[in-house]
Design an enzyme around this catalytic site. Sequence first.
Site, PDB file in Angstrom:
ATOM      1  CD  GLU A 272     -24.392  61.208  32.199  1.00 53.88           C
ATOM      2  OE1 GLU A 272     -24.249  60.413  31.250  1.00 53.88           O
ATOM      3  OE2 GLU A 272     -23.774  61.127  33.248  1.00 53.88           O
ATOM      4  CG  ASP A 276     -27.140  64.882  35.997  1.00 50.26           C
ATOM      5  OD1 ASP A 276     -27.165  63.637  36.048  1.00 50.26           O
ATOM      6  OD2 ASP A 276     -26.159  65.530  35.589  1.00 50.26           O
ATOM      7  CB  SER A 476     -24.595  60.110  36.069  1.00 45.29           C
ATOM      8  OG  SER A 476     -24.937  59.025  35.267  1.00 45.29           O
TER       9      SER A 476
END
Length: 565
Positions: A272, A276, A476
Amino acid sequence: MNNILLTFSIPLLFSPLVWSGYLESNQNVLTPEDWIRVGPVDPQKEVELTFALKQQNIEQLEETLRRVSDPDSAQYGKYLTLEEVSSLVRPSELTQKVVHQWLASHGIKNCWTVQTQDFLQCTMTADVAETLLSGSKFQHYVRDGQSVVRSSSPYSVSDDIHQHLDFVGGLHRFPPKGQQDYSKAYYLKRNQSKVGFHLGVTPAILRERYNLTVTDVGSAQNNSQAVAQFLEQYYRPADLAEFMSIFGRSFQHLSEVDRVVGTQGAGKAGLEASLDVQYIMSTGANIPTWVFTNPGRHESQEPFLQWIVSLSNISDLPWVHTISYGDDEDSLSTAYMMRINTEFMKAGVRGISLLFASGDSGAGCKHLDKENSFRPSFPASSPYVTTVGGTSFKNPFKVTYEVTDYISGGGFSNVFKMPNYQTSAVNAYLKTVAASLPPPSYFNTSGRAYPDMAALSDNYWVVTNRIPIPFVSGTSASTPVVGGLLSLINDRRLQKGLPVLGFLNPRLYKLKGQALFDVTEGCHLGCLDETVQGQGFCAAQLWDPVTGWGTPNYPALLPILTSDS
Ligand SMILES: *[C@@H]1O[C@H](CO)[C@@H](O)[C@H](O)[C@H]1NC(C)=O
Ligand SMILES: *[C@@H]1O[C@H](CO)[C@@H](O)[C@H](O)[C@H]1NC(C)=O
Ligand SMILES: *[C@@H]1O[C@H](CO)[C@@H](O)[C@H](O)[C@H]1NC(C)=O
Ligand SMILES: *[C@@H]1O[C@H](CO)[C@@H](O)[C@H](O)[C@H]1NC(C)=O
Ligand SMILES: *[C@@H]1O[C@H](CO)[C@@H](O)[C@H](O)[C@H]1NC(C)=O
C-alpha cells in the site's frame, strides 16, 4: 475477549448526570477482531494523549470554505494562511486556561500545542491518565508484531472540563489494517486475475487512458503533492527508483520523494505504501512529493489523528493530499467525526485538496438482527473531502472504456447531512434509478453521498521490496492517480497566476459531468455474499454512488479548470 460495555447509545433520559461526562458517548470500544488484548500496562508506562480543545467560529469557518471553493463567489480562491485560520478558530482564552489548569493540577507538564492552539499533545504515565480520565483502563494489544496501548473502557471528564473539549485521542480507535494486505476482495481478485494473461495497469496505461501527453508533467515552482499513510509499513526509496526505471520511461518524472514527515521506521516496505507514492508521481509527474508517514513515537498514538494534528502545525503544505484510510462510520464516535470534519474545513480554507479513497467494500454491510443495512465509511463520507471510487477496463486486455470495479466504495452517510453542492445531482440519480434501488432501510438519502469521482482501481503493477508485483487493486490505487492529475491542473493554474483548486467538490459538481468519462455499467458489493456482484448500488448516467461523476479526461478538464472568469 473484552466484555466491557460496547457503546452508549442509551437515551440521555436515563441519567443525564452520569452520561454527560462522556466526550465520546457512542465510541465503540470493542477490540477489533485482528487485535489481541495482552493485559494491563504498567502504571508507570508513558502514554501520549491528544486533547482536542473546543474551537471558536466553526460556522464562520464553514461559510468561508463555501465562499473560497465556490467558483461563482467573489471570494473564490481567496485562501487563508494558517495564521488566519488560527485567529479564526483558536480556542477561547477561557478554554485554554481551564484545560491547562486541569492538566497542571494532575502534574502533567509535557505538552505540545500546534499553531492553531486547538490540539494539545501531552505525555504522562498511565496511572495519571487513568485518574485524569475516569473510567479509562490502559491495556496492551498486539497484532502481527505490532503493539499498541489503548483503553479497554470508555472515559469521562467532569462537566466543567467537558464543555472545553471535543474528545481525547489515544484511548480508542486502533490503527487500520492495510486494505491491500488483508482484504478478501484483494485475494479474491488476485486469484481471479491469475486465470489468464491480463493487461495490468502501469503509468503508461493510465497516461494513455486519461489522455496525458509527454508534455503533461509538472513544471511550476512551489507546486507539491503528498500521500499520507498510517500503516506499520514504509515506502522504500529504492522501490520508487526501480519502479520509475521500469515504468517511467515514456514521461519526465522525479524518482525521489522530496520530504518525509514522520519517521520512516525500519519496518517492511508495504504494498500500500509503495502504491500511493509510485502512482501519484506517475500522473502528477515531475511534481515534488511529500510522504506523511506514521510517526509511531508512542504506542498510544492514533496515526490518522497524528496526521490531522500535523496539518495545523505546518504553514506551507503541499496543495494536494491523497489518503487511503477509512473506518466504518458506526465504529467511530460522532464527536470525533465532527471534529475531524472541522479539521478538513480548516485545510479547505487554506486551498488544500484532500482526496480520500472511497473504500474497497462497495456499499458495505452491517449485519443486524432483523434486517441488514449498508455501512458507510469515514472520512469518505465527509462533505469536505473529495472521495475517489474505482473502475476497471471493460475489456481487461485493452485500453477501453471503464466500468464499475465492484469493490468501489460508495453510499450515503448516516452522520453528515447532504451538502448543497450535491443535492441536485444525487436527487437526479435517486429519481432515475428509483425502480432498481436497494431497500430504503439500507441507506439514508438525507446523508452526504459519495464518491465524487473515480479512476481505474484494478490490476496495478507496483514495485515492492524490489520486485514488480501485478494484480494490486483497490481505491487506494485510484486515489493517488486522481490526486496527481489535480496536481497537474494546479501546476498550470499556478503558472497562470491563478490560485490552486482547493476543495474541489463545489466546482466539480458544477461541471455536471463535463470533461469526465461517465461510468454507467456495473454495480458494487453490498449486503450479500461478497462474491456476488450487484448487491449495493449500480452505476448510472451522470453522478452515481459507485463511481461519482466518472473518471478524468485530462485534456478536456484542463481548459475548464484553468479558465477562471
Ligand atoms: C508544532 O511545531 C512546533 C514548532 O516546530 C513544535 O515545537 C511543537 O512541538 C509542534 N507541536 C506538536 C504537537 O508536535
Ligand atoms: C485465493 O487463493 C489462495 C491460494 O492461492 C487461497 O488460499 C485463498 O483461499 C483464495 N482466496 C479466495 C478469496 O478465493
Ligand atoms: C481522450 O481519450 C478518449 C478515449 O480514450 C478519446 O475518445 C478522446 O478523443 C481523447 N482526446 C480528447 C481530447 O478527449
Ligand atoms: C514559493 O514559496 C516561497 C515561500 O513560500 C515564496 O517566498 C516564493 O515567492 C514562492 N515562489 C513563487 C514562484 O511563487
Ligand atoms: C440519516 O442521516 C442523518 C444525517 O443526514 C442523521 O441525522 C440520521 O440519524 C441518519 N439516520 C440513521 C437511521 O442513521
